[in-house]
Design a protein around this motif. Structure first.
Motif, short mmCIF file in Angstrom:
data_model
loop_
_atom_site.label_atom_id
_atom_site.label_comp_id
_atom_site.label_asym_id
_atom_site.label_seq_id
_atom_site.Cartn_x
_atom_site.Cartn_y
_atom_site.Cartn_z
N ASN A 136 -6.93 -9.37 3.12
CA ASN A 136 -6.70 -10.81 2.96
C ASN A 136 -5.34 -11.26 3.48
N ALA B 43 -10.00 -0.09 -3.97
CA ALA B 43 -10.78 -1.21 -3.43
C ALA B 43 -9.97 -2.50 -3.45
N GLU B 44 -9.27 -2.74 -4.55
CA GLU B 44 -8.45 -3.95 -4.65
C GLU B 44 -7.28 -3.91 -3.67
N GLU C 18 -8.67 -4.70 -0.22
CA GLU C 18 -9.04 -6.11 -0.11
C GLU C 18 -7.80 -6.99 -0.01
N ARG C 19 -6.78 -6.67 -0.79
CA ARG C 19 -5.53 -7.44 -0.73
C ARG C 19 -4.88 -7.35 0.65
N GLY D 41 -6.35 2.00 -7.57
CA GLY D 41 -7.03 0.71 -7.52
C GLY D 41 -7.37 0.43 -6.07
N ASN E 108 0.83 -1.20 0.00
CA ASN E 108 0.00 0.00 0.00
C ASN E 108 0.86 1.26 0.00
#
Length: 212
Positions: free
Chosen positions: A202, A194-195, A198-199, A192, A71
């Motif tokens: 996870n 949202a991705e 989420e990554r 990007g 990030n």
């Protein structure tokens, strides 16, 4: 009531976590690991702080760790570097929200104290939290540093929090102090987002050494 506290290993976030626990919340500690932009000792400090909070309060403070390195790098490569800290905090909020929803928690705990550092000006806090649509609790918001240190010393987290580490290597020389929500939204659209969230969500693990 269950809450997710974003915990860095510094002085403030353990105190914020403690205060919300004393208010009756069951607090899960989420540490965002900066990888090559941070220090491996940061996660070790968080685990020791969790143990001390449990020892002092007799309550559980489970630790979870998310990968935040990718990030930080994505933000660094795609937005105005003055906005690094604001986009970093915005990302952490959203990962914590996703984790809180998965764990059935009602909100996020932050160790923010108004004006203490660049990311904690009122305008930056507004920009970081805009469109989050999830409760963020800031029990230290009106306290000064000496008041926070006093509580940290009383609960036994202070000496752990001041163990020296390399700090965050992604912090820019001149972080913005009056972030504009429209610019944050523009920069976020390049990531990007949202991705990315989420990554990171996870990637969350509960270390073997943490209280489970």
């Amino acid at each position: 009531m269950k809450l997710v506290a974003l915990i860095s290993g510094g002085i403030d976030s353990p105190v914020a976590s403690y205060l919300m626990s004393e208010s009756g919340a069951y607090v899960l500690l989420l540490h965002m690991s900066n990888g090559k932009y941070g220090d491996p000792k940061d996660a070790e400090k968080v685990l020791k702080i969790s143990e001390q909070l449990e020892k002092y309060t007799g309550k559980r403070f489970p630790v979870f760790i998310a990968n935040h390195e990718a990030n930080q790098e994505n933000i660094m490569n795609n937005v105005d570097n003055h906005y690094q800290c604001v986009l970093c905090k915005r990302t952490m909020h959203n990962v914590a929200k996703r984790f809180a929803q998965e764990k059935g928690a009602s909100g996020i705990v932050m160790g923010d104290s108004l004006g203490q550092v660049a990311s904690q000006t009122l305008m930056n806090i507004r920009a970081e939290q805009s469109d989050l649509d999830f409760p963020v609790v800031r029990p230290l918001i009106g306290l000064d540093k000496n008041e926070i240190i006093s509580i940290a010393k009383r609960i036994g987290t202070y000496d752990l929090s001041i163990i020296k580490t390399s700090g965050c290597g992604a912090v820019p020389l001149k972080p913005v102090t009056e972030a504009k929500p429209e610019k944050v939204a523009e920069f976020q659209s390049r990531l990007g987002f949202a991705e990315m969230v989420e990554r990171s969500f996870n990637s969350i693990v509960q270390p073997d050494l943490a209280t489970s």
